[in-house]
Design an enzyme around this catalytic site. Structure first.
Site, PDB file in Angstrom:
ATOM      1  N   ILE A   2      -7.038   7.838  -1.625  1.00  0.00           N
ATOM      2  CA  ILE A   2      -6.954   6.370  -1.595  1.00  0.00           C
ATOM      3  C   ILE A   2      -7.842   5.969  -0.423  1.00  0.00           C
ATOM      4  O   ILE A   2      -7.767   6.552   0.663  1.00  0.00           O
ATOM      5  CB  ILE A   2      -5.492   5.888  -1.428  1.00  0.00           C
ATOM      6  CG1 ILE A   2      -5.396   4.360  -1.378  1.00  0.00           C
ATOM      7  CG2 ILE A   2      -4.814   6.483  -0.214  1.00  0.00           C
ATOM      8  CD1 ILE A   2      -3.931   3.844  -1.360  1.00  0.00           C
ATOM      9  N   SER A   3      -8.738   5.002  -0.642  1.00  0.00           N
ATOM     10  CA  SER A   3      -9.735   4.662   0.387  1.00  0.00           C
ATOM     11  C   SER A   3      -9.072   4.038   1.614  1.00  0.00           C
ATOM     12  O   SER A   3      -8.000   3.422   1.522  1.00  0.00           O
ATOM     13  CB  SER A   3     -10.766   3.686  -0.176  1.00  0.00           C
ATOM     14  OG  SER A   3     -11.413   4.255  -1.291  1.00  0.00           O
ATOM     15  N   GLN A   4      -9.756   4.172   2.741  1.00  0.00           N
ATOM     16  CA  GLN A   4      -9.360   3.526   3.999  1.00  0.00           C
ATOM     17  C   GLN A   4      -9.168   2.018   3.743  1.00  0.00           C
ATOM     18  O   GLN A   4      -9.993   1.399   3.050  1.00  0.00           O
ATOM     19  CB  GLN A   4     -10.503   3.765   4.981  1.00  0.00           C
ATOM     20  CG  GLN A   4     -10.352   3.170   6.339  1.00  0.00           C
ATOM     21  CD  GLN A   4     -11.683   3.222   7.092  1.00  0.00           C
ATOM     22  OE1 GLN A   4     -12.751   3.249   6.482  1.00  0.00           O
ATOM     23  NE2 GLN A   4     -11.608   3.223   8.395  1.00  0.00           N
ATOM     24  N   ARG A   6       0.826  -1.217   0.000  1.00  0.00           N
ATOM     25  CA  ARG A   6       0.000   0.000   0.000  1.00  0.00           C
ATOM     26  C   ARG A   6       0.864   1.274   0.000  1.00  0.00           C
ATOM     27  O   ARG A   6       0.500   2.278  -0.603  1.00  0.00           O
ATOM     28  CB  ARG A   6      -0.911  -0.044   1.239  1.00  0.00           C
ATOM     29  CG  ARG A   6      -1.943   1.063   1.285  1.00  0.00           C
ATOM     30  CD  ARG A   6      -2.928   0.806   2.410  1.00  0.00           C
ATOM     31  NE  ARG A   6      -3.640   2.016   2.766  1.00  0.00           N
ATOM     32  CZ  ARG A   6      -4.767   2.437   2.213  1.00  0.00           C
ATOM     33  NH1 ARG A   6      -5.347   1.720   1.257  1.00  0.00           N
ATOM     34  NH2 ARG A   6      -5.341   3.547   2.598  1.00  0.00           N
TER      35      ARG A   6
END
Ligand code: SAM
Length: 245
Positions: free
Chosen positions: A76-78, A50
């Site tokens: 960027i999503s959780q 990530r």
């Protein structure tokens, strides 16, 4: 993808080991703790680096339990949300998957660990370019990212003039309703997971295609996403100002 090879030896290998440990902690404390159980999803979340999908100066925050900026006013999503959507979409090894709102390319990389092939579509050309570069650097060769309006689905194959059908579709931005173009590109038995709603409230919904014209709909959980902007989405980025016509 071979992360050790990517990071090289010496101090970089130590960094890679530290990043892997932070991802393992992220999975335990944020994702398993909230109820995600799919072993394949948990493995993909542990394995995909990530930290390579955010700017270098933000790499040490990559595993934070929150969205992070990626440019163009997008995020960027959780991590938990990426895992929960992948699990809800029930992605299988032979599947072809579409992600609308590819952003940094991170969710595409996670889905590429679960499926045979992933198509990602992103509205902002700069983000689509950067996502492609990151995926190529990680040798992820079962995914394509294009710039375009994903509310209209993936473009037709130029040779056959036919639209592709997807076993799973994940929409990573919130629209006023599920775009009809995406419903039409869902294979029979296919699953579509998408946040529906505006700034005042959104629900993650799952549609399963049960027949030519029939879909089963489930509500999964309340969520908060950036808006899906496009022909079958919202007109503007300032909330759901009104559905596009
Ligand atoms: N999944 C991404 C990741 O892993 O980094 C994060 C997605 S971000 C929450 C939502 C993305 O949807 C933004 O990058 C935004 O530009 C994109 N988006 C919004 N409307 C879109 C549309 N009609 N077509 C394609 N992308 C769209």
């Amino acid at each position: 993808m071979d992360e050790a090879e990517e990071f090289g030896g010496g101090a970089q290998a130590v960094d890679a080991a530290g990043a892997a440990r932070r991802r393992a902690e992220m999975v335990e404390h944020q994702i398993v703790a909230r109820g995600v159980r799919s072993a394949a999803v948990l493995r993909a979340m542990r394995e995909v680096p990530r930290e390579r999908f955010v700017d270098a100066e933000m790499a040490d925050r990559a595993c934070d339990d929150s969205p992070l900026p990626i440019g163009e006013g997008q995020t960027i999503s959780q991590p938990y949300i990426v895992a929960a959507m992948a699990e809800a979409a029930d992605v299988q090894p032979g599947d072809t998957v579409l992600e609308v709102g590819a952003g940094s390319g991170y969710a595409v990389a996670v889905l590429a660990r679960l499926a045979a092939h992933v198509c990602g579509i992103e509205r902002h050309a700069t983000l689509a370019d950067e996502a492609r570069t990151r995926l190529a650097a990680l040798h992820i060769d079962n995914a394509d990212v294009r710039q375009g309006d994903g509310t209209l689905g993936w473009p037709e194959d130029p040779q056959t003039h036919k639209a592709r059908l997807f076993d799973a579709i994940i929409v990573s931005a919130a629209g006023p309703e599920v775009p009809s173009a995406l419903k039409a590109q869902l294979a029979l038995g296919g699953r579509l997971v998408m946040p529906v709603g505006d700034e005042s409230g959104q629900q993650l919904v799952k549609l399963t295609r049960t027949g030519e014209h029939t879909f089963r709909q489930e509500r999964i959980t309340p969520v908060r996403f950036v808006p899906l902007i496009g022909e079958q989405g919202w007109h503007t980025k300032t909330k759901g100002g009104g559905p596009a016509t």
